[in-house]
Design a protein around this motif. Structure first.
Motif, short mmCIF file in Angstrom:
data_model
loop_
_atom_site.label_atom_id
_atom_site.label_comp_id
_atom_site.label_asym_id
_atom_site.label_seq_id
_atom_site.Cartn_x
_atom_site.Cartn_y
_atom_site.Cartn_z
N LYS B 42 -1.34 -37.25 75.57
CA LYS B 42 -0.61 -35.80 75.51
C LYS B 42 0.49 -35.76 76.57
N SER B 43 0.68 -36.09 77.58
CA SER B 43 1.91 -36.18 78.41
C SER B 43 2.95 -36.89 77.64
N THR B 44 2.69 -38.08 77.28
CA THR B 44 3.69 -38.86 76.53
C THR B 44 4.45 -38.06 75.26
N PHE B 157 4.96 -27.32 79.13
CA PHE B 157 3.98 -27.20 80.38
C PHE B 157 3.05 -28.42 80.34
N ASP B 158 3.29 -29.22 81.33
CA ASP B 158 2.30 -30.38 81.57
C ASP B 158 1.32 -30.12 82.61
N GLU B 159 0.25 -29.63 82.15
CA GLU B 159 -0.88 -29.35 83.10
C GLU B 159 -0.39 -28.51 84.05
N PRO B 160 -0.07 -27.45 84.00
CA PRO B 160 0.95 -26.82 85.16
C PRO B 160 -0.35 -26.05 86.00
MG LIG Z 1 -0.81 -36.57 81.44
#
Ligand SMILES: [Mg+2]
Ligand SMILES: Nc1ncnc2c1ncn2[C@@H]1O[C@H](COP(=O)(O)OP(=O)(O)OP(=O)(O)O)[C@@H](O)[C@H]1O
Ligand SMILES: Nc1ncnc2c1ncn2[C@@H]1O[C@H](COP(=O)(O)OP(=O)(O)OP(=O)(O)O)[C@@H](O)[C@H]1O
Ligand SMILES: [Mg+2]
Lengths: 280, 349, 309, 390, 349
Positions: B42-44, B157-160
Motif C-alpha cells: 500500500k505505502s509503496t 494520506f498514508d495511515e494518517p
Molecule cells: Mg505502509
C-alpha cells in the motif's frame, strides 16, 4: 536492620567505593594544578598538594617563554576548523550513504570503512611528501586536512550515517513533497534533526584535533605555528631539560578550560553520545 | 483535470517485486482507499504515486500528464504522513508555510494561505506553537493543514490516523470525511483498518501481495466480495469461513444450494441465535465475550472451525450452552477451490 | 479529448527523459559523497598505496637516496632485526593488557553510573574528564606521579606500608604503568558508550529477570551482558585498534624504555621514520602494522558473525 | 633579502645578542635581514631534517655536535672552507685544532663552532663544608681531584647532608644524557666509546670506569639513582656536571657554589667539551650570502660578543682577559680552568649514525643501571648492539 | 490462599502522588482488570503489587502474608510485560526455563515443566527458535508460557496485547480467557482498551488519576456506571453525554423524569431510528459512516453536541436527512452536576 537502614548502609559503601575508584582520575588534575603554582625547586621537594609558596608568575612566564597565547589560539582555531569541516563533509556523505539510493553506495561504504582499520602512523610518511609537494609544510593546512579526510573523518561519516539511517524518513519525504532539493533537505531538515549526532561528532572531532600530537610533531616546525600538545612538551630550557613548573602551569592552562566547558555541557555530551549512533 | 491513471505499474526493490502490475483509474474528486494486510505494498504504491519512490515499470498519469519521471514536488500533490512528519524545529505556522516558502511564494501570500487553512482546520490559536506542544489530534490537523495550503490537485494520506487512540480516530475520521466533502479534491488514502476504509471511501482498493484483489464501493466489497481474501479482510469481526463439506448436510437440509463451491463464508453479524426449530447450524459456545452492547460468542460446530457469532440480544448464552444459528440465503458466501466467489444465481436472477 | 481516455497514446506523452529520477538520485548521491571521497583518495588511499611502494625501497630522508630493494625491508624486520619481535611482543602485551582492563573497568563504571542517583553527574564527569584532557598533559603528569621514591604514587603507597617499585624504570612495571595510565585516560569514553547502550536496554528485561528470582549477578551475567554483546564487540574493535595506535602516551612517558620494554609498534615506526629517517623501513613496518590491525579486526568481526547466528 | 637562521634557543638575551650581530651585518649588507627561527632543542634535528627534506631548508642553522656527521655524510651542509679562507681578515686557523675536528674534513669546512663548552663540576660549597671536605677547586689545584677523591667526596656528602652526593647532567644521565654521564669517567680511565668502527665500551678501561659509576649509584648510593629526582640547583644534590652556561641558574639557587674541572683518572685529565656550530645548508638558494653571514658571525669580534653566553673556540678570544672576566657569575680563577678545558678538551664521540647508535645503546644502558647488573656483560651487549651501525 | 488484599495503598514519585489510596480485594481465582486512561497509574499499581515498585504507604497482602517489604521474586507471582521482555539472546526454551534455572531447579525438572507449558500453549514446535523468529502472537504466547512455568499464585499482565494488530488481539484475548479458565489463577490484567476489559474481566477496576472510580462486573459498569467518567469510558463508541437542559423538553414530552440531574447520557447502540411519531429526539445526519454490518451516524441535535447513533438497519439515512431517535427509559443515564449517577427509582422499585 530494617530495609531502609540497610539500603542507607549499602548506599554509603557504594559511594565510598566509587570515591576510591575516582581518586586516580581526579588526583592528577589536582596535583597538576597545584604544581603549576610551585616554584621549580618546590616541585622536587617534599610533595604536598598545597604549594608552600604560590608562584603566580609561572603563569606569566608561560606566555613569555614561548608564544603560548598564539599556540593556544592555533589549537582552538585548528580544532574549530577541523570540527566544522568534518561536520559538514561527514554529514553530507553520511546523509547520502544513509538515505540516497545510488549505484555503488554500499561498496563505497565498505571502501571508506576500511580506513577505520588503518592507523595514522601508517600513512603519515607519504602524507609528509604530499604536503611537501603541496608546499604546506610548517603550516596548519595538514593539521586540518588530515583529520578531516583521514580515518577520523571516515569514522565521523560512519557515525552520521548510522544516525541518519535511524532518523524517521517521513520528515524528509515531507520536505521532498514541499519541493526541497536534496541539498535543501539535507540542510534544512536532516541537519536540524541530527543535532545530537552532530554534537557527538563535534565533540569527538574537537577533542581529536585538540589532542593531535603526531601530525603537529611531524608537520610543524616553527614555534608560532605550534599547537598546544607540542607547546606543552616544549617547556624546556635551551638544552632540552624540562622546565617542570612552566610545563605544569601551561598544562593546567590547557586543560582547565576544556574541563570547565565539559562540566557545563556534560549532560548534553552524554545525552548526545547516547542518542547518536556512537553506541555502534 | 485531476484524474489519476495507473497502468500496469510495477516496482521492485532489488530482486524483490513488491508491486506487480497495478491498473487503476481514480476519477476527479474521488476518495479512494487502499487497504490490505501489512506489507502488501500500500505505502509503496502511494509513494510511487507521490514521486517519493521511483517507478520500475508501467505508467502513471496525473490529469493528462505522464509523471513517471517528474519530481515529487512538481506533481501537484500533497501527502499526509503516518507520523505527521511535522518539522520539529518549526512552529505550526512555519510548518504550514514551509512548502510555499520553498516555492518562493511572497510572504503575504504565504501568510494569507496559512491563515485560511488554519481557519478551515481550527488551528488559528495554535499557529505559534511547536509540534511537540500539540496533542496527537492537533498534530494530525496541522499535517493536513500543511497539505492543503499548497492547494494540491490530489491528496495522499498514508495511515494518517494510526497513531491516534481509538476515540480520537473516530473523531478525526469524521473530520477528514468532512474536509473531503468541502474541498472535493481527488484523494488517495492508505490504511490497514478496514473500518476506516469502509467509512471513508468512495471506492476501496484491496491490495494483496502487490496485486489488486478487488476494487469497489464499500458496499460492494462487504456484500459481494470477489474472493475469500476480500471477504475475510472486509468486515469485523472477520467472516467465518469453513469448508462446504463440513456443513453440507445442514445447508442441504435448509435448502441452500452450494453448487460447486468448496468454501462457505458467514459473517458473525449475520448469524442469528434462534430456537432449535429454526436453526440451520448448531454448536456449543466455548467463549462468550461480553462487549456491553452485546456479546461475541465463540461457537464450536462439529467438523468446522470455531465460528464467531455476534449476539446483540440481552439473553447471552453461557459457555457450554448449545446454540442454534440461522442466517438468510443472501448472507451465505460461497467460494470455489481457488477462493474465488461463485456466482450466485438466485441474486443475479 | 478521446485521447485522454487512453493516456498511453496521447501525443503529449514525452519520451522518457534522460535525467530520470533514478539517475538524478545517483548523480546527487555521488555529488554528496564526492568531497569526502576525493579527500579520502588523496589523503588516505593514495598514501596507503604509496606506503606499499616506499616499503620496497631503502630510502633515507636526509640524503634523499632511494634504492629499490624489493622485500628486503620486510625480510630485515621479520628475520634479522631482534628489536622487531620485541616490539611486536610489546604491542601485543600492551593491547592484551589494555583492552580487557579498559573494557572491564568501563563496563563496571557504566553499570554503576547508568542509572541516575544523587552525584551521578559528578562521577561521570570525573571519569570522563581524562578523555577530554590532552594526552600530552596526562602523560606528563603521570610521569611525574610515578617517579621512584619521590613520586606521589609511591609516597601514597608508602603511607599504607607498600614499597612501590620504580615504576617507569623497570620494564615490566613500566609496561604496567603505561597500560594503567592509558586505561585511566581512555576508559571514560568506553564508559559513556556502555552507558548509552545500557540505557537503551529496556528495563523490562531486568525486571522480568528480577521477578523470576534472578540475583543481581545473574541478571548481569545472564541478561545484561548478552544484550551488550554488540556494543562490547564494537568497543573491543575500537579499543584494540586504538591500542595499536598509541604513540604520544608512550613517547612522552617512557620514550619506549626502559630496555625497550615499552617500545611498541607505532612508536617504533615513528622512530624509524622520523628519528632515523629510514622511510623505506618504516613503511615496511607500517604495512606490517596495517596487516596486523586488519587481521585482528577481521577476526573480531568474524567472531561477531558467529556470535549472532 | 632575508636569511633564515634556525636556532634552538628561545632565550630573549640570546636572541637579542643574535639580532645585534645581524644588525651589524647590515652595515655591510644594508638590504639583508636575518630571521632567527627558534626550533626547540628536543626536536631540533628532526624538524631541521623535515625542513630540508620538505624542500624548505633554512639558509643557516645551529648544528648539534651529535648530528653534524650525519648531515655531512648526507651532503646537506655546504663546504664553506674555501669561502672562509678567501674572506678578508677571517683567520680560520685561529680556531683551536681539536675544536675544528668535528666540523672539517681535510680542507673542507662544514661548520664553525660558535659554542665550545667544557663540562665542569658544579658543587655546593655549603655541603662540602658540612661534610668537612676540602673544596674541589682546591683539590684540583693540589692535583688531588681524582676519581677516587670524587667518589669518596660524593659518599661523604651523601652521608653528611640530606641530599645526594652527585647528580648527572640535568638529572638526565639515564635518558637523553647517557653519554654525558659515562664519558668523563671512561675517558679519565683511558677508555673510549668507539674508534674507527670499533666499539670501545667493552674495553677494560671503560668497564672499570662504568663499574665505578655503578658502584657509586647502587653501593654508595651517592649518585641520584634512576627514576629519582635530586636536583642540584634546588639543593638536593651536592655536585653535578654541567656546562658553564648553567651558571645562569645559580643565582636562584640560594647557596654558595663553585665550579671545578672534571676529576682526573688513571689516564690523567680528560676534559670533555660539548660543541655547537653554525652551518650553511646546501639546498639553500642564498648560499653565498649565507656563507658571508656565517663568516661575519664567527669573526673575532663577534665571537667575543657571543662569548658572554657561548665559550669560544678562537684561541685569540679564549686567551683574552675579556673572556676570563666576561662571566660575571664565575670568578676568574675558575674561568681559567674553563679556558684550559676548551683548549685541551675533546668533543664527545660522534658518528653519522649517531641517532641509531644512541637508540641501540639506550635499552642496554637501561639494563646497566640496575642494582644487580653485570657490568662487563652489559657493556659487551652494548657493543654487540651498536657494532652494526659503527 | 491467593486472595490479594490492598489497603489504602499509595505511591509517590518524589512530590508527585501517583497512587492516592487504593483499597481492593481480589478473590482467589478471580480475573480482575484495571482500566483507565493513559497515565492514571494502572501500571504503577500493578508494579507495586509485583514488587518492582516500592510501596509508599498502605498495605499489600497476598494470601495472608503482608508483602510490602518482600522481594519481587518471593511474592509468588508472575508478570507478562507489554513488550513481552523476551530475552533476545535466548531460545524460546531457554526463555521459558530462565526463571527455573536461576532458582536452581534440576535440568530434568526444567525440561519437564517447559515442555508442559509449551504443550498447553502450543509452542512445542517453536521451542528452539529465537524471539526474533516469532510472530507477534507467538511471542505473546511465549511470554505467557514463561509466566506459567513458574507455577505462580498470581498472574499479572500489563497491556499484553497492545503490540498486536486488531485481528490477533481478538484471538489472543480469547486464548488468555481460555487459559485462565483452565488454570484458574488469580489474575490482574492492565489494559486501556475497554473492550478487552469487558470481555476478559470477572471484575473491572476503573482507575483515574490514582484513584478507583468504580469496581464491578462488566455488566454493572456498562449498565450502571457510577459516574460520567465511567459511563463514557466503558462502551464503544462512547456514550453520548449532553446537558439535560438541551433535551429537557423532548424528554418531558416522552414522559421521562430527569429529577435533579444535570447531564444525560445515551449510548449510541441504544438509540434507535424510528418514525417521526415514535421519535423522542430529532436531528439531522451530518455524517453517515458505513461499517458493513451497519452504519454510524453523526446526528446534530439542536442545542446539544453531536450524537453518535449506531444503526444496524439496511436503510441507512444519508447525510442531510432528518432522523428521529428513540430509546427506552432504562437506557437513559442521568448524572448530577458533579457527574455522579443519579439514583433511578424506576429500576430500584
Ligand atoms: Mg505502509
Ligand atoms: N526501501 C525498501 N527496500 C526494500 N524493500 C522494501 C522497501 N520498502 C518497502 N519494502 C518492502 O515492500 C513491501 C511492501 O511494503 P509497504 O511499505 O508498501 O507495505 P504496506 O502495505 O504499506 O504495509 P504496512 O501496512 O505495514 O505499512 C514489504 O514487503 C516491504 O518489506
Ligand atoms: N518512575 C517514575 N517516575 C516519575 N513518575 C512516574 C514514574 N513512573 C510513572 N510515573 C508517572 O506516574 C503516572 C502513572 O503512570 P503509569 O505508568 O502507572 O500510567 P498508566 O496508567 O500505566 O498509563 P499507560 O496507559 O500510558 O501505560 C504518570 O503520570 C507517570 O508520568
Ligand atoms: Mg502502563
Amino acid at each position: 536492620m530494617s530495609q531502609p537502614q540497610l539500603a542507607t548502609v549499602k548506599r554509603i559503601c557504594w559511594m565510598l567505593s566509587l570515591v576510591v575508584v575516582a581518586i586516580p582520575f581526579l588526583f592528577p588534575f589536582l596535583w597538576m594544578i597545584s604544581s603549576g603554582f610551585k616554584g621549580p625547586t618546590e616541585i622536587f621537594g617534599e610533595p604536598s598538594l598545597i604549594p608552600r609558596t604560590w608562584r603566580w608568575q609561572n603563569f606569566v612566564e608561560v606566555f613569555e617563554y614561548q608564544p603560548f597565547a598564539r599556540q593556544y589560539f592555533n589549537s582552538i582555531y585548528i580544532a574549530c576548523a577541523v570540527t566544522v569541516l568534518t561536520l559538514l563533509l561527514s554529514s553530507l556523505a553520511g546523509y547520502a550513504l544513509a538515505r540516497m539510493r545510488f549505484a555503488g553506495a554500499a561498496l563505497l561504504m565498505l571502501f571508506l570503512m576500511s580506513a577505520l582499520m588503518v592507523p595514522e602512523e601508517v600513512t603519515i610518511v607519504p602524507n609528509f611528501f604530499l604536503m611537501k609537494w603541496l608546499g604546506v609544510m610548517d603550516t596548519h593546512v595538514p593539521l586540518i586536512l588530515l583529520p578531516v579526510f583521514g580515518p577520523h573523518g571516515v569514522m565521523a561519516t560512519f557515525l552520521m550515517r548510522q544516525y541518519f539511517v535511524a532518523l524517521p524518513k517521513e520528515l524528509e519525504d515531507a520536505g521532498k513533497m514541499d519541493g526541497l532539493s536534496r541539498a535543501g533537505i539535507w540542510w534544512k531538515i536532516a541537519l536540524p534533526m541530527s543535532r545530537p549526532a552532530l554534537a557527538a561528532v563535534a565533540i569527538i572531532t574537537f577533542l581529536f584535533s585538540w589532542n593531535l600530537f603526531l601530525e603537529p610533531l611531524v608537520f610543524i616546525s616553527s614555534l608560532e605555528n605550534f599547537t598546544l600538545p607540542l607547546a606543552l612538551s616544549n617547556f624546556t630550557d635551551p638544552y632540552g631539560a624540562p622546565l617542570w613548573h612552566l610545563q605544569l602551569a601551561a598544562t593546567s592552562l590547557a586543560v582547565v578550560p576544556i574541563l570547565i566547558v565539559y562540566l557545563i555541557a556534560q549532560r548534553q555530551i552524554i545525552e548526545s553520545f547516547a542518542m547518536s549512533g556512537v553506541k555502534g | 483535470m485531476t484524474r489519476l491513471t495507473v497502468r500496469n505499474l510495477t516496482k521492485s526493490f532489488g530482486k524483490l517485486e513488491v508491486i506487480r502490475g497495478i491498473d487503476l483509474d481514480v476519477a476527479d474528486g474521488e476518495f479512494v482507499v487502499f487497504v490490505g494486510p501489512s506489507g502488501c505494498g500500500k505505502s509503496t504504491l502511494l509513494r510511487m504515486i507521490s514521486g517519493l519512490e521511483t517507478i520500475s515499470g508501467g505508467e502513471l498519469w496525473i490529469g493528462d500528464r505522464k509523471v513517471n519521471e517528474v519530481q515529487a514536488a512538481k506533481r501537484g500533490l500533497a501527502m499526509v504522513f503516518q507520523s505527521y512528519a511535522l518539522y520539529p524545529h518549526l512552529t505550526v505556522r512555519q510548518n504550514m508555510g514551509f512548502g510555499l516558502k520553498v516555492r518562493k511564494e511572497s510572504v503575504d501570500e504565504i501568510e494569507r494561505r496559512v491563515n485560511e487553512a488554519a481557519r478551515t482546520l481550527q488551528l488559528d490559536k495554535l499557529l505559534d506553537r511547536y509540534p511537540r506542544e500539540l496533542s496527537g489530534g492537533q498534530r494530525q490537523r496541522v499535517a493536513i493543514g500543511r497539505a492543503i495550503v499548497g492547494d494540491p490537485q490530489v491528496f495522499l494520506f498514508d495511515e494518517p490516523l494510526s497513531n491516534l487512540d481509538a476515540e480520537l480516530r473516530v473523531h478525526m475520521r469524521a473530520e477528514i470525511a468532512a474536509l473531503h466533502r468541502r474541498l472535493g479534491n481527488t484523494t488517495i488514502y492508505v490504511t490497514h483498518d478496514q473500518i476506516e476504509a469502509m467509512t471513508l471511501a468512495d471506492r476501496i482498493v484491496v491490495l494483496r501481495d502487490g496485486r489488486i484483489e478487488q476494487v469497489g464501493t464499500p458496499k460492494e466489497l462487504y456484500a459481494r466480495p470477489d474472493n475469500v481474501f476480500v471477504a475475510q479482510f472486509i468486515g469485523s469481526p472477520k467472516m467465518n469461513v469453513c469448508p462446504v463439506e463440513a456443513i453440507r448436510s445442514p445447508l442441504q437440509r435448509a435448502g441452500f444450494s452450494t453448487g460447486g463451491a468448496t468454501q462457505a463464508g458467514l459473517r458473525p453479524e449475520h448469524l442469528r441465535i434462534v430456537d432449535e426449530a429454526e436453526g440451520i447450524l448448531c454448536g456449543r459456545v466455548s467463549i462468550s465475550e461480553y462487549t456491553g452492547g452485546g456479546s461475541l460468542l465463540h461457537v464450536e460446530i462439529e467438523g468446522a472451525p470455531v465460528f464467531l457469532v455476534e449476539n446483540s440480544g440481552d439473553d447471552t448464552p453461557q459457555p457450554g450452552d448449545i446454540v442454534h444459528l440461522a442466517f438468510s440465503a443472501s448472507d451465505l458466501h460461497l467460494f470455489d477451490a481457488e477462493g474465488r466467489a461463485c456466482d450466485r444465481e438466485p441474486e443475479l436472477a | 479529448m478521446a485521447s485522454l481516455n487512453e493516456p498511453g497514446t496521447t501525443v503529449r506523452a514525452p519520451r522518457a527523459p534522460w535525467l530520470t529520477l533514478k539517475r538524478r538520485e545517483t548523480i546527487e548521491g555521488w555529488l554528496f559523497v564526492s568531497p569526502t571521497l576525493i579527500g579520502f583518495l588523496i589523503f588516505f588511499l593514495g598514501p596507503l598505496i604509496a606506503v606499499v611502494f616506499y616499503s620496497l625501497s631503502e630510502w633515507n630522508l636526509l640524503s634523499q637516496d632511494t634504492i629499490f630493494v624489493g622485500l628486503a625491508n620486510y625480510e630485515d624486520a621479520l628475520t634479522q632485526n631482534p628489536d622487531f619481535w620485541q616490539v611486536i611482543r610489546n604491542s601485543v602485551i600492551f593491547a592484551a593488557g589494555l583492552v580487557p582492563m579498559n573494557m572491564a573497568l568501563a563496563l563496571a563504571l557504566a553499570m554503576a553510573l547508568a542509572r541516575p542517583f544523587r552525584g551521578v553527574v559528578f562521577f561521570r564527569t570525573i571519569f570522563f574528564a581524562p578523555v577530554v584532557t590532552s594526552a600530552v598533559a596526562w602523560a606528563i603528569v603521570w610521569k611525574f606521579l610515578l617517579q621512584g621514591d619521590a613520586g606521589a604514587v609511591n609516597q601514597m603507597l608508602a603511607t599504607v606500608g607498600i614499597d612501590g617499585p620504580n615504576w617507569l624504570r623497570e620494564p615490566n612495571w613500566a609496561m604496567a604503568a603505561v597500560i594503567v595510565t592509558r586505561v585511566l585516560k581512555m576508559v571514560g569514553l568506553n564508559m559513556i558508550l556502555y552507558i548509552a547502550a545500557l540505557q537503551s536496554i529496556p528495563r523490562d528485561y531486568e525486571e522480568a529477570a528480577r521477578l523470576e528470582g534472578a540475583s543481581e549477578w545473574q541478571i548481569f551475567r545472564m541478561v545484561i551482558w548478552p544484550l551488550l554483546a554488540p556494543t562490547t564487540l564494537i568497543i573491543m574493535v575500537i579499543t584494540t585498534i586504538g591500542s595499536f595506535k598509541v604513540f604520544d602516551h608512550i613517547y612522552l612517558m617512557t620514550g619506549g624504555g626502559p630496555e625497550n620494554g615499552t617500545l611498541v609498534l607505532a612508536f617504533y615506526i615513528y622512530q624509524q621514520a622520523f628519528e632515523f629517517f629510514e622511510i623505506g623501513y618504516a613503511s615496511a613496518l607500517a604495512m606490517i602494522m596495517f596487516v596486523i590491525v586488519l587481521a585482528l579486526t577481521v577476526v573480531q568481526l568474524i567472531l561477531r558473525q558467529k556470535g549472532s547466528t | 633579502q632575508e636569511l633564515r637562521f634556525t636556532v634552538w634557543t628561545g632565550n630573549d638575551a640570546h636572541l637579542a645578542m643574535l639580532n645585534g650581530i645581524a644588525e651589524g651585518f647590515r652595515e655591510s649588507h644594508p638590504d639583508v635581514t636575518v630571521r632567527f627561527e627558534t626550533i626547540p632543542a628536543g626536536d631540533y634535528t628532526q624538524k631541521l631534517t623535515f625542513q630540508i627534506a620538505g624542500g624548505n631548508p633554512p639558509d643557516l642553522g645551529w648544528m648539534f655536535e651529535d648530528s653534524i656527521p650525519a648531515f655531512i655524510a648526507a651532503g646537506v651542509v655546504e663546504d664553506i672552507g674555501p669561502a672562509l679562507r678567501e674572506t678578508e681578515g677571517y683567520d680560520l686557523d685561529d680556531f683551536s685544532g681539536p675544536a675544528m675536528d668535528l666540523w672539517s674534513d681535510g680542507d673542507a669546512v662544514y661548520g664553525i663552532p660558535f659554542s665550545t663548552s667544557p663540562f665542569m663540576v658544579f658543587y655546593n660549597k655549603e655541603m662540602f663544608e658540612a661534610a668537612g671536605l676540602k673544596d674541589p677547586l682546591a683539590m684540583a689545584e693540589a692535583g688531588e681531584w681524582t676519581m677516587e677523591a670524587f667518589r669518596d667526596a660524593a659518599l661523604k656528602l651523601t652521608e653528611a647532608n640530606d641530599a645526594w652526593g652527585f647528580e648527572f647532567k640535568d638529572g638526565e644521565g639515564y635518558d637523553s644524557r647517557i653519554m654525558h654521564a659515562i664519558m668523563p669517567p671512561i675517558r679519565a680511565y683511558g677508555g673510549h666509546a668507539w674508534q674507527d668502527g670499533e666499539c670501545g665500551f667493552d674495553d677494560p678501561e671503560a668497564v672499570e670506569a662504568v663499574t665505578m659509576l655503578h658502584g657509586m649509584i647502587f653501593e654508595d648510593q651517592s649518585i641520584v639513582p634512576p627514576g629519582e629526582q635530586g636536583d642540584f640547583f634546588s639543593g638536593s644534590a651536592a655536585m653535578t656536571v654541567n656546562q658553564i652556561s648553567r651558571a645562569s641558574k645559580m643565582p636562584e639557587a640560594g647557596f654558595e657554589w663553585g665550579i671545578a674541572p672534571l676529576p682526573t683518572g688513571p689516564a690523567g685529565a680528560a676534559p670533555i667539551i660539548g660543541q655547537a656550530g653554525i652551518s650553511v645548508f646546501a639546498q639553500g638558494d642564498k648560499k653565498e650570502l649565507a656563507t658571508e653571514f656565517a663568516a661575519f658571525m664567527t669573526n673575532a669580534e663577534n665571537v667575543a660578543v657571543m662569548a658572554q653566553f657561548f665559550p669560544p673556540a678562537r684561541a685569540s678570544v679564549l686567551d683574552s682577559d675579556a673572556f676570563i672576566d666576561a662571566n660575571e657569575l664565575i670568578p676568574a680563577e675558575q674561568m681559567a680552568y674553563v679556558s684550559d678545558a676548551i683548549k685541551q678538551g675533546s668533543v664527545l664521540p660522534s658518528h653519522e649514525n649517531a641517532p641509531k647508535i644512541l637508540a641501540a645503546m639506550k635499552p642496554r644502558f637501561d639494563a646497566l643501571f640496575r642494582a644487580d647488573a653485570d657490568v662487563p656483560a652489559t657493556l659487551a651487549a652494548v657493543c654487540a648492539a651498536i657494532q652494526d651501525e659503527l
